[in-house]
Scaffold this motif. Structure first.
Motif, mmCIF file in Angstrom:
data_model
loop_
_atom_site.group_PDB
_atom_site.id
_atom_site.type_symbol
_atom_site.label_atom_id
_atom_site.label_comp_id
_atom_site.label_asym_id
_atom_site.label_seq_id
_atom_site.Cartn_x
_atom_site.Cartn_y
_atom_site.Cartn_z
ATOM 1 N N LEU A 306 20.122 -69.171 -140.166
ATOM 2 C CA LEU A 306 19.765 -69.156 -141.352
ATOM 3 C C LEU A 306 19.314 -70.927 -141.829
ATOM 4 N N GLU A 307 20.046 -71.137 -140.701
ATOM 5 C CA GLU A 307 19.571 -72.705 -140.658
ATOM 6 C C GLU A 307 18.172 -72.800 -140.365
ATOM 7 N N VAL A 308 17.779 -73.025 -139.297
ATOM 8 C CA VAL A 308 16.469 -72.704 -138.564
ATOM 9 C C VAL A 308 15.418 -72.384 -139.706
ATOM 10 N N THR A 309 16.718 -70.963 -139.878
ATOM 11 C CA THR A 309 14.612 -70.051 -141.049
ATOM 12 C C THR A 309 15.056 -71.066 -142.526
ATOM 13 N N ALA A 310 15.663 -71.868 -143.340
ATOM 14 C CA ALA A 310 15.193 -72.878 -143.897
ATOM 15 C C ALA A 310 14.643 -74.022 -143.748
ATOM 16 N N LEU A 311 14.338 -74.244 -142.607
ATOM 17 C CA LEU A 311 13.977 -75.401 -142.078
ATOM 18 C C LEU A 311 12.083 -74.945 -141.637
ATOM 19 N N ALA A 312 12.343 -73.869 -141.583
ATOM 20 C CA ALA A 312 10.724 -73.643 -141.393
ATOM 21 C C ALA A 312 9.683 -73.520 -142.417
ATOM 22 N N PHE A 313 10.373 -73.593 -143.882
ATOM 23 C CA PHE A 313 9.887 -73.596 -145.357
ATOM 24 C C PHE A 313 10.171 -74.544 -145.647
ATOM 25 N N THR A 314 11.375 -75.367 -144.800
ATOM 26 C CA THR A 314 11.276 -77.064 -145.664
ATOM 27 C C THR A 314 11.377 -77.969 -145.151
ATOM 28 N N ARG A 393 9.207 -75.342 -135.306
ATOM 29 C CA ARG A 393 9.116 -74.853 -136.232
ATOM 30 C C ARG A 393 7.795 -73.063 -136.287
ATOM 31 N N GLU A 394 6.908 -73.204 -135.887
ATOM 32 C CA GLU A 394 5.881 -72.199 -134.944
ATOM 33 C C GLU A 394 6.919 -71.106 -134.363
ATOM 34 N N CYS A 395 7.828 -71.429 -133.583
ATOM 35 C CA CYS A 395 8.048 -70.439 -132.126
ATOM 36 C C CYS A 395 9.227 -70.288 -133.076
ATOM 37 N N VAL A 396 10.332 -70.953 -133.553
ATOM 38 C CA VAL A 396 10.991 -70.566 -134.750
ATOM 39 C C VAL A 396 10.235 -68.551 -135.531
ATOM 40 N N LEU A 397 9.265 -69.311 -136.188
ATOM 41 C CA LEU A 397 8.711 -68.460 -136.795
ATOM 42 C C LEU A 397 8.258 -67.262 -136.184
ATOM 43 N N ALA A 398 8.438 -67.191 -134.796
ATOM 44 C CA ALA A 398 8.207 -66.076 -133.799
ATOM 45 C C ALA A 398 8.810 -65.282 -133.286
ATOM 46 N N TRP A 409 13.105 -60.328 -144.345
ATOM 47 C CA TRP A 409 12.284 -60.832 -145.196
ATOM 48 C C TRP A 409 12.095 -60.932 -146.322
ATOM 49 N N ASP A 410 12.781 -59.520 -146.682
ATOM 50 C CA ASP A 410 13.064 -60.111 -148.374
ATOM 51 C C ASP A 410 13.905 -60.636 -148.820
ATOM 52 N N GLY A 411 14.705 -61.290 -148.002
ATOM 53 C CA GLY A 411 15.995 -62.164 -148.607
ATOM 54 C C GLY A 411 15.155 -63.420 -148.304
ATOM 55 N N VAL A 412 14.346 -63.486 -147.872
ATOM 56 C CA VAL A 412 13.073 -64.755 -147.917
ATOM 57 C C VAL A 412 12.270 -64.940 -148.750
ATOM 58 N N SER A 413 11.357 -63.766 -149.171
ATOM 59 C CA SER A 413 10.641 -63.366 -149.808
ATOM 60 C C SER A 413 11.401 -63.870 -151.094
ATOM 61 N N ARG A 414 12.655 -63.264 -151.503
ATOM 62 C CA ARG A 414 13.094 -63.509 -152.741
ATOM 63 C C ARG A 414 13.237 -65.524 -152.831
ATOM 64 N N TRP A 415 14.565 -65.808 -151.860
ATOM 65 C CA TRP A 415 14.381 -67.547 -151.653
ATOM 66 C C TRP A 415 13.334 -68.308 -152.675
ATOM 67 N N VAL A 434 6.962 -75.411 -147.963
ATOM 68 C CA VAL A 434 6.298 -73.791 -147.926
ATOM 69 C C VAL A 434 4.931 -73.649 -147.646
ATOM 70 N N ALA A 435 3.895 -74.583 -148.509
ATOM 71 C CA ALA A 435 2.943 -74.058 -148.529
ATOM 72 C C ALA A 435 2.334 -73.914 -146.346
ATOM 73 N N SER A 436 2.618 -74.701 -145.664
ATOM 74 C CA SER A 436 3.272 -75.032 -144.278
ATOM 75 C C SER A 436 3.282 -74.605 -143.726
ATOM 76 N N GLY A 437 4.358 -73.637 -143.984
ATOM 77 C CA GLY A 437 5.562 -72.446 -143.320
ATOM 78 C C GLY A 437 4.662 -71.357 -143.845
ATOM 79 N N LEU A 438 3.967 -70.993 -144.854
ATOM 80 C CA LEU A 438 3.034 -69.900 -145.089
ATOM 81 C C LEU A 438 2.091 -69.962 -144.203
ATOM 82 N N ALA A 439 1.720 -71.006 -144.057
ATOM 83 C CA ALA A 439 0.372 -70.799 -143.131
ATOM 84 C C ALA A 439 0.854 -70.597 -142.053
ATOM 85 N N LEU A 440 1.496 -71.106 -141.382
ATOM 86 C CA LEU A 440 2.277 -70.763 -139.593
ATOM 87 C C LEU A 440 2.086 -69.010 -139.609
ATOM 88 N N LEU A 441 3.381 -68.925 -141.219
ATOM 89 C CA LEU A 441 3.947 -66.829 -140.871
ATOM 90 C C LEU A 441 2.161 -65.683 -141.577
#
Length: 721
Positions: A306-314, A393-398, A409-415, A434-441
C-alpha cells in the motif's frame, strides 16, 4: 438547432456509476453537496485561464521526469535524464517538408514494409495494424513519401469509416490516419465502407495509410505491422558513427523483445555519443524494471504494497500529505479487500508495552523502493516522498495491474476520489500527481482509467476539482509518446456529445489545452458544435475557449490559423461598396473574445503576436476585426483591443512595428465598408485620446490611420474613374 434555442432539460451532475461514496478527506465519507459542474456566469474565462496556467506551471515550468514518456511528477530533480516535457506538434493537418524529412531520415524498414508498399501502390490504400509503439506512424509517412511528391496530410484518428469514405481527396496528396480508434460501424457496413473509401482515394489519385491497434476485423488491404529488426534499426540510427561491432552485439543481446523503436534509436544515439552499453541501455529502464519485479517477488507485507501504491499516485507530495493519503488508502482497502480487515470475532491481543511506531523510518528502509528528498520550494526547501528511481513508478503500476484484482482497484478508485475531492486543500500539487499517475496507468489499463475515473469525474461527481483532474489526465496522455493521444481525443469527443452539461463543460476545458494543441482542427469543430447546440449555460464558456485556444496556439507558434481560418469562413462575403450583411451575434462574440485574448508568453494581445509571426494572415485578421467593429454593441471593445494591440506591437518587434501597423491599416480599409471608414477613424482617435498609453502607441495609430486614409483616397479615385 440554432445557437439561440435552448437544449432540453437534462439531469444534474450524475452520481457515481459504482457504489462509490463521496469522501471528504483521503477516504472519509461526506454528505456535503457538490456544485453543478458548470462555472457561474462570467467565471468561464477565469477558470479556463487558471487551469491552463496551473498545468503550464507544474508540468512545463516545474520539475517533471518525462523520460520515455513517463510523467513522474513531483520535484524529483535528480532523476537520470531529467528534463521538462516538450509540447508535441499538431497531429492533424499538413506536415511540413522538415517534418517529413525528419521522419524518414535513417528509417529502418521492417520486413512487412515491402508488402505494405505493394498494397499501397496498387490499391492506393493500406491499413497498418499492430500494437502501439512499434513505429506504425513513421512507417506510414515513409510509405507515403515514396509515392507522392505533394503534401502529406494527417487526418483525425476519430474519423469514422463513413466520414473517411465521404470526404474529398486531392490528386497527388498523401493522407495518414495515425492511431485510428474504433467506431460503431458494424462488420457488414465496414466491408462496404472500406471499398467505398478505397475507390474514393484511388479515383482521386491520392494515397491513404491508416494505422490502428483496434482489435477488430480490418479491410482486405490490412498489413500486420512489426518492429524493424533491432540490428537494422541500430545501424540505421548510428548514421555512420564508429561504434565497435562487439559493443553493438552487447547492446543487442539485452534489447527486450517488446522494445519501442524510438527507444532503440535513442540507445543508438547514446552509443554514437560515446556512452557505454550499460548507460545506453538505461533508456529501457531494464535495471529499474528488474528491481521492482524482484521487490514484489520477495513478498512484501500488505502495508509495504500500500505504501508504493499510494506513492504511485502522490509522488512528490509532502511527507504529511503522503502519510494522510496512505492512511486513507489503508482505510479503503480494509473495506474493499476482505483479507485486509481484522476478523469480527478476533480475540483481543495481549496487553503490550505501549510503543511509538517509527513508520517514517520504516518507509525508507534499505532495499525498499521509496525515499525522501529535499527539493526547492521558493526560498525554502521541503521534504517530499519519492521513488528512489522515478522509473519505478510505472514499473510499480505494471506489477500492481498484473497481481491484484478488482477488489484492490475498487479500493484505489474510492481512495483517489476522496483524495481529489478534499486532499487538494492540503497540497495543491497533489492534483497533478494524481493525474500523472492516472496517465501512466492508462498506458497499462486505459479502460480502467476511463471507466473508474475520467467518466465519473468529468460528469461533476467530485465537482470542479474532479473535472480539472480528469482534464489534466487527458492532457498528460497527449504529451506521452505511446499512442494515447488518439484515445484522449476520443474520450473528449464523447464528453462533448454527452447529455450531461457538466461533462460537456469538461470537454470545453479539455479542448483549450494540450488536446487542442495536438488536434486543433478537431478542437475548433467540437467547440463550435457545442456553441451551435444552443445551451445558454455553456455559451460564454465555449466562446472563451475558442479565443483561448487561439491564444495558446499563437503563443506556441503552432497552427493558430486553424482557428482564425475556420471562424473567418463563417463570415458572410463583404463588398466594401455594398450593404453590410451582419454575421450571427454568437460568431461576433467569439471574434470579439479572440481579439482580446492574451498571449501566453507576454500577456499582451495574442492577435498581434500572430500578425508579427504570420504577416500573410493580415487580411484575415482585418476581416475579423472589421466584422466586430461594425457591430455597435461590441465596437468599443474591438477598438480598445486594437489600441492595446498597437501598443503591444512596439514591444513585440520594434523594427517591424510600423510596417505591421501599416499593413493592418491597409487591410482594415479594404475590409471595412466605405461608410464605416470615417467613423472608424474618429472612434479610434477617441479611444486613444481617453487612454493612457505610451507615445509609441500614438505613433503606430497614426501609421495605421494614414494607411486607412490612403486606401480610402485610392478607392475614391477608382470609383471616380
Amino acid at each position: 438547432m440554432s445557437a439561440d434555442e435552448p437544449l432540453p432539460e437534462e439531469p444534474e451532475p450524475e452520481e457515481a456509476e459504482t457504489d462509490q461514496e463521496s469522501e471528504d478527506a483521503f477516504g472519509e465519507p461526506s454528505d456535503q453537496p457538490l456544485d453543478d459542474g458548470v462555472p457561474p456566469e462570467g467565471a468561464a474565462g477565469d477558470r479556463l485561464g487558471h487551469v491552463q496556467q496551473q498545468f503550464v506551471m507544474q508540468v512545463f515550468n516545474g520539475t517533471v521526469d518525462a523520460r520515455g514518456g513517463v510523467f513522474g511528477h513531483g520535484g524529483v530533480g535528480e532523476a537520470r535524464g531529467n528534463r521538462a516535457p516538450q509540447r508535441r506538434p499538431a497531429e492533424t493537418g499538413r506536415l511540413t517538408d522538415e517534418e517529413v524529412v525528419e521522419a524518414v531520415t535513417g528509417y529502418a524498414r521492417p520486413d512487412a514494409y515491402g508488402g505494405a508498399f505493394d498494397t499501397l501502390s496498387k490499391h492506393h490504400l493500406v491499413e497498418l495494424w499492430g500494437p502501439a509503439g512499434i513505429g506504425k506512424r513513421t512507417g506510414a509517412i515513409a510509405l507515403i513519401s515514396e509515392l507522392v511528391d505533394g503534401s502529406v496530410m494527417l487526418l483525425s484518428p476519430t474519423l469514422t469509416l463513413k466520414e473517411l469514405a465521404a470526404r474529398k481527396y486531392q490528386r497527388g496528396t498523401g493522407y495518414v490516419v495515425p492511431g485510428r480508434v474504433a467506431d460503431a460501424t458494424s462488420a457488414e457496413d465496414a466491408d462496404h465502407l472500406w471499398r467505398r473509401l478505397r475507390n474514393a482515394v484511388r479515383d482521386a489519385g491520392a494515397f491513404l495509410v491508416v494505422t490502428t491497434a483496434v482489435q477488430a476485423a480490418g479491410p482486405r488491404w490490412r498489413v500486420v505491422w512489426e518492429r524493424p529488426a533491432p540490428r537494422r534499426l541500430v545501424l540505421a540510427a548510428l548514421g555512420g558513427a564508429e561504434v565497435a561491432a562487439e559493443v553493438i552485439d552487447q547492446v543487442l543481446e539485452q534489447v527486450p523483445e517488446d522494445f519501442r523503436p524510438q527507444d532503440l534509436v535513442e540507445v543508438a544515439r547514446r552509443l554514437a555519443a560515446g556512452a557505454t552499453p550499460e548507460d545506453a541501455l538505461e533508456q529501457f529502464a531494464l535495471s529499474a524494471s528488474a528491481t521492482v519485479a524482484e521487490w514484489f517477488r520477495a513478498g512484501p507485507n500488505p502495508r509495504a504494497v500500500l505504501e508504493v501504491t499510494a506513492l504511485a499516485f502522490t509522488a512528490g507530495s509532502g511527507v504529511r500529505t503522503y502519510e494522510a493519503g496512505l492512511a486513507g488508502l489503508e482505510t479503503w482497502m480494509a473495506r474493499s479487500v476482505p483479507g485486509l480487515a481484522p476478523p469480527p470475532d478476533a480475540e483481543p491481543e495481549e496487553p503490550a508495552v505501549p510503543t511509538l511506531p517509527a513508520n517514517r523510518e520504516a518507509l525508507v528502509r534499505d532495499g525498499g523502493l521509496i525515499c525522501t528528498r529535499q527539493v526547492p520550494d521558493g526560498v525554502r526547501t521541503r521534504t517530499v516522498v519519492a521513488f528512489r528511481d522515478p522509473v519505478y513508478r510505472e514499473c510499480v503500476l505494471a506489477e500492481l495491474c498484473a497481481r491484484f484484482d478488482s477488489a484492490f482497484w475498487d479500493g484505489v478508485s474510492r481512495w483517489l476520489s476522496g483524495t481529489v475531492r478534499s486532499g487538494l486543500t492540503v497540497d495543491p500539487q497533489l492534483q497533478m500527481s494524481v493525474a500523472s499517475g492516472l496517465a501512466l496507468l492508462a498506458r497499462l489499463e486505459v479502460q480502467e482509467v476511463e471507466r473508474s475515473y475520467l467518466r465519473p469525474w468529468s460528469g461533476g461527481q467530485l465537482g470542479w476539482v474532479g473535472q480539472q483532474t480528469a482534464v489534466f489526465t487527458l492532457w498528460l496522455m497527449c504529451l506521452a509518446e505511446d499512442g494515447l493521444a488518439p484515445v484522449a481525443l476520443s474520450v473528449a469527443e464523447e464528453w462533448a456529445a454527452d447529455r450531461s452539461r457538466a461533462r460537456r463543460w469538461s470537454a470545453v476545458v479539455a479542448f483549450t489545452g494540450e488536446l487542442g494543441l495536438r488536434y486543433p482542427h478537431e478542437a475548433v469543430k467540437q467547440l463550435w458544435a457545442m456553441l451551435e447546440s444552443g445551451d445558454p449555460r455553456l455559451r460564454e464558456s465555449v466562446q472563451q475557449a475558442l479565443a483561448r485556444l487561439f491564444g495558446i496556439l499563437a503563443s506556441a507558434g503552432a497552427k493558430a490559423s486553424v482557428i482564425t481560418g475556420y471562424l473567418e469562413r463563417k463570415l458572410p462575403p463583404v463588398d466594401s461598396r455594398t450593404a453590410v450583411v451582419r454575421p450571427p451575434v454568437v460568431l461576433l462574440e467569439v471574434l470579439h473574445a479572440l481579439l482580446s485574448t492574451p498571449d501566453e508568453r507576454s500577456g499582451g494581445p495574442a492577435v498581434m503576436s500572430y500578425l508579427c509571426d504570420r504577416p500573410e494572415k493580415t487580411e484575415q485578421i482585418a476581416r475579423i476585426w472589421a466584422a466586430v467593429i461594425c457591430y455597435r454593441p461590441l465596437r468599443r471593445g474591438a477598438l480598445t483591443a486594437l489600441a492595446g494591440g498597437l501598443e503591444e506591437l512596439e514591444l513585440i518587434d520594434r523594427d517591424t512595428a510600423a510596417m505591421t501597423a501599416g499593413r493592418l491599416g491597409e487591410a482594415l480599409a479594404a475590409a471595412l465598408p466605405v461608410r464605416e471608414r470615417d467613423l472608424f477613424t474618429a472612434d479610434l482617435a477617441k479611444v486613444m485620446a481617453n487612454s493612457h498609453r505610451r507615445p509609441e502607441a500614438d505613433v503606430l495609430t497614426e501609421v495605421l490611420l494614414a494607411a486607412v486614409s490612403r486606401s480610402h483616397r485610392r478607392t475614391a479615385v477608382e470609383d471616380g474613374a
